[in-house]
Design a protein around this motif. Structure first.
Motif, mmCIF file in Angstrom:
data_model
loop_
_atom_site.group_PDB
_atom_site.id
_atom_site.type_symbol
_atom_site.label_atom_id
_atom_site.label_comp_id
_atom_site.label_asym_id
_atom_site.label_seq_id
_atom_site.Cartn_x
_atom_site.Cartn_y
_atom_site.Cartn_z
ATOM 1 N N THR A 228 2.643 21.733 -9.638
ATOM 2 C CA THR A 228 3.289 20.962 -10.971
ATOM 3 C C THR A 228 2.145 19.905 -11.341
ATOM 4 O O THR A 228 2.134 19.468 -12.501
ATOM 5 N N LEU A 229 1.606 19.234 -10.318
ATOM 6 C CA LEU A 229 0.698 18.175 -10.640
ATOM 7 C C LEU A 229 -0.480 18.921 -11.454
ATOM 8 O O LEU A 229 -1.049 18.007 -12.279
ATOM 9 N N ASP A 230 -1.240 20.091 -10.884
ATOM 10 C CA ASP A 230 -2.248 20.492 -11.511
ATOM 11 C C ASP A 230 -1.656 20.872 -13.043
ATOM 12 O O ASP A 230 -2.773 20.628 -14.008
ATOM 13 N N VAL A 231 -0.593 21.267 -13.468
ATOM 14 C CA VAL A 231 -0.285 21.722 -14.550
ATOM 15 C C VAL A 231 -0.276 20.432 -15.608
ATOM 16 O O VAL A 231 -0.853 20.356 -16.689
ATOM 17 N N ALA A 232 0.413 19.458 -14.996
ATOM 18 C CA ALA A 232 0.377 18.078 -15.860
ATOM 19 C C ALA A 232 -0.945 17.537 -15.876
ATOM 20 O O ALA A 232 -1.332 17.105 -17.052
ATOM 21 N N LEU A 233 -1.901 17.823 -15.011
ATOM 22 C CA LEU A 233 -3.167 17.283 -15.155
ATOM 23 C C LEU A 233 -4.059 17.938 -16.245
ATOM 24 O O LEU A 233 -4.818 17.671 -17.192
ATOM 25 N N ARG A 234 -3.757 19.345 -16.486
ATOM 26 C CA ARG A 234 -4.306 20.207 -17.679
ATOM 27 C C ARG A 234 -3.820 19.852 -18.793
ATOM 28 O O ARG A 234 -4.213 20.023 -19.955
ATOM 29 N N ASN A 235 -2.428 19.521 -18.795
ATOM 30 C CA ASN A 235 -1.910 19.040 -20.073
ATOM 31 C C ASN A 235 -1.233 17.660 -20.007
ATOM 32 O O ASN A 235 0.189 17.812 -19.830
ATOM 33 N N PRO A 236 -1.902 16.652 -19.777
ATOM 34 C CA PRO A 236 -1.308 15.359 -19.640
ATOM 35 C C PRO A 236 -0.241 14.775 -20.842
ATOM 36 O O PRO A 236 -0.628 15.090 -21.772
ATOM 37 N N LYS A 237 0.698 14.316 -20.408
ATOM 38 C CA LYS A 237 1.809 13.586 -21.265
ATOM 39 C C LYS A 237 1.139 12.400 -22.093
ATOM 40 O O LYS A 237 1.383 12.325 -23.236
ATOM 41 N N TRP A 238 0.229 11.397 -21.105
ATOM 42 C CA TRP A 238 -0.160 10.267 -21.778
ATOM 43 C C TRP A 238 -1.903 10.623 -21.257
ATOM 44 O O TRP A 238 -2.315 11.284 -20.299
ATOM 45 N N PRO A 239 -2.825 9.868 -22.105
ATOM 46 C CA PRO A 239 -3.913 9.936 -21.840
ATOM 47 C C PRO A 239 -4.364 9.497 -20.227
ATOM 48 O O PRO A 239 -3.736 8.705 -19.622
ATOM 49 N N LEU A 240 -5.531 10.124 -19.816
ATOM 50 C CA LEU A 240 -5.831 9.902 -18.347
ATOM 51 C C LEU A 240 -7.010 8.813 -18.431
ATOM 52 O O LEU A 240 -8.142 8.955 -18.971
ATOM 53 N N TYR A 241 -6.940 7.579 -17.479
ATOM 54 C CA TYR A 241 -7.762 6.830 -17.615
ATOM 55 C C TYR A 241 -8.369 6.597 -15.936
ATOM 56 O O TYR A 241 -7.202 7.007 -15.132
ATOM 57 N N LEU A 242 -9.479 6.343 -16.045
ATOM 58 C CA LEU A 242 -9.997 6.061 -14.584
ATOM 59 C C LEU A 242 -9.989 4.664 -14.089
ATOM 60 O O LEU A 242 -10.891 3.957 -14.161
ATOM 61 N N GLY A 243 -8.737 4.121 -14.032
ATOM 62 C CA GLY A 243 -8.517 2.813 -13.509
ATOM 63 C C GLY A 243 -8.045 1.907 -14.561
ATOM 64 O O GLY A 243 -7.100 0.956 -14.503
ATOM 65 N N ARG A 244 -8.630 1.832 -15.707
ATOM 66 C CA ARG A 244 -8.245 0.864 -16.945
ATOM 67 C C ARG A 244 -8.443 1.693 -18.156
ATOM 68 O O ARG A 244 -9.119 2.821 -18.194
ATOM 69 N N ARG A 245 -7.822 1.464 -19.130
ATOM 70 C CA ARG A 245 -7.653 1.865 -20.497
ATOM 71 C C ARG A 245 -9.067 2.317 -21.252
ATOM 72 O O ARG A 245 -9.410 2.897 -21.933
#
Length: 189
Positions: free
Chosen positions: A110-127
């Motif tokens: 379920t986490l893998d699917v969410a990472l492939r289609n994220p609900k919100w943008p993915l940031y590496l620590g900060r926006r």
């Protein structure tokens, strides 16, 4: 146990765990709390939603390419009122990491699917640090735990970095097992 592998790379990342006020530091590798925030964002969880299920995952990170620490001196002047204090924010530039999360297969899928289609943008620590894609490398069943995954997965540094360095000493940090300190460092060969 299954293992979900993540590739965390971007022009800039910032993984602070104790920054306050006008100095915002970064660790040299992703923190578990930062990665859990990334997963929660991918799933669309709010800040008020519980994350105990995420916190129960086994966590480890391998430094593929350490990057370098850079400082950003920031000022802010609102249209009205007093100016904000000057701040120093630190980032990792040109760093790459392999993160391994261990847990139940169905939850990791379920986490893998969410990472492939994220609900919100993915940031590496900060926006200011959007992630390079793809973030997820999928769920793997061939490893016993995160330590084994981090020692056996191929090295994913950039071609330029590989031409200047070798993979004989990659740094790994993992959750503690019983009787160990919370952050165990070991060298992969």
């Amino acid at each position: 146990m299954s293992v979900l592998l993540l590739s965390l790379s971007a022009p800039m990342q910032s993984w602070g765990d104790s920054s306050r006020f006008v100095r915002r530091n970064t660790n040299n590798e992703p923190t578990k709390s930062g990665v859990l925030g990334l997963l929660a964002s991918a799933q669309g969880r709010s800040r008020e939603d519980p994350i105990e299920d995420l916190a129960g995952l086994e966590f480890g990170v391998r430094v593929e390419q350490p990057g370098r620490v850079i400082r950003d001196f920031q000022t802010e002047r609102p249209a009205e009122g007093k100016p904000m204090p000057l701040t120093n924010r630190y980032y990792l530039a040109d760093a790459r990491f392999l993160v391994a999360l261990g847990g139940e297969r169905d939850f990791l899928v379920t986490l893998d699917v969410a990472l492939r289609n994220p609900k919100w943008p993915l940031y590496l620590g900060r926006r200011a640090c959007p992630a390079d894609f793809p973030v997820t490398l999928g769920v793997h069943d061939e490893y016993d735990d995160v330590r084994q995954a981090l020692t056996q997965e191929p090295w994913r540094a950039s071609d330029y970095y590989k031409s200047k360095h070798n993979s004989s000493q990659l740094e790994v940090a993992c959750d503690a097992h019983a009787g160990r300190t919370p952050k165990t460092r070991m060298i992969c060969h």
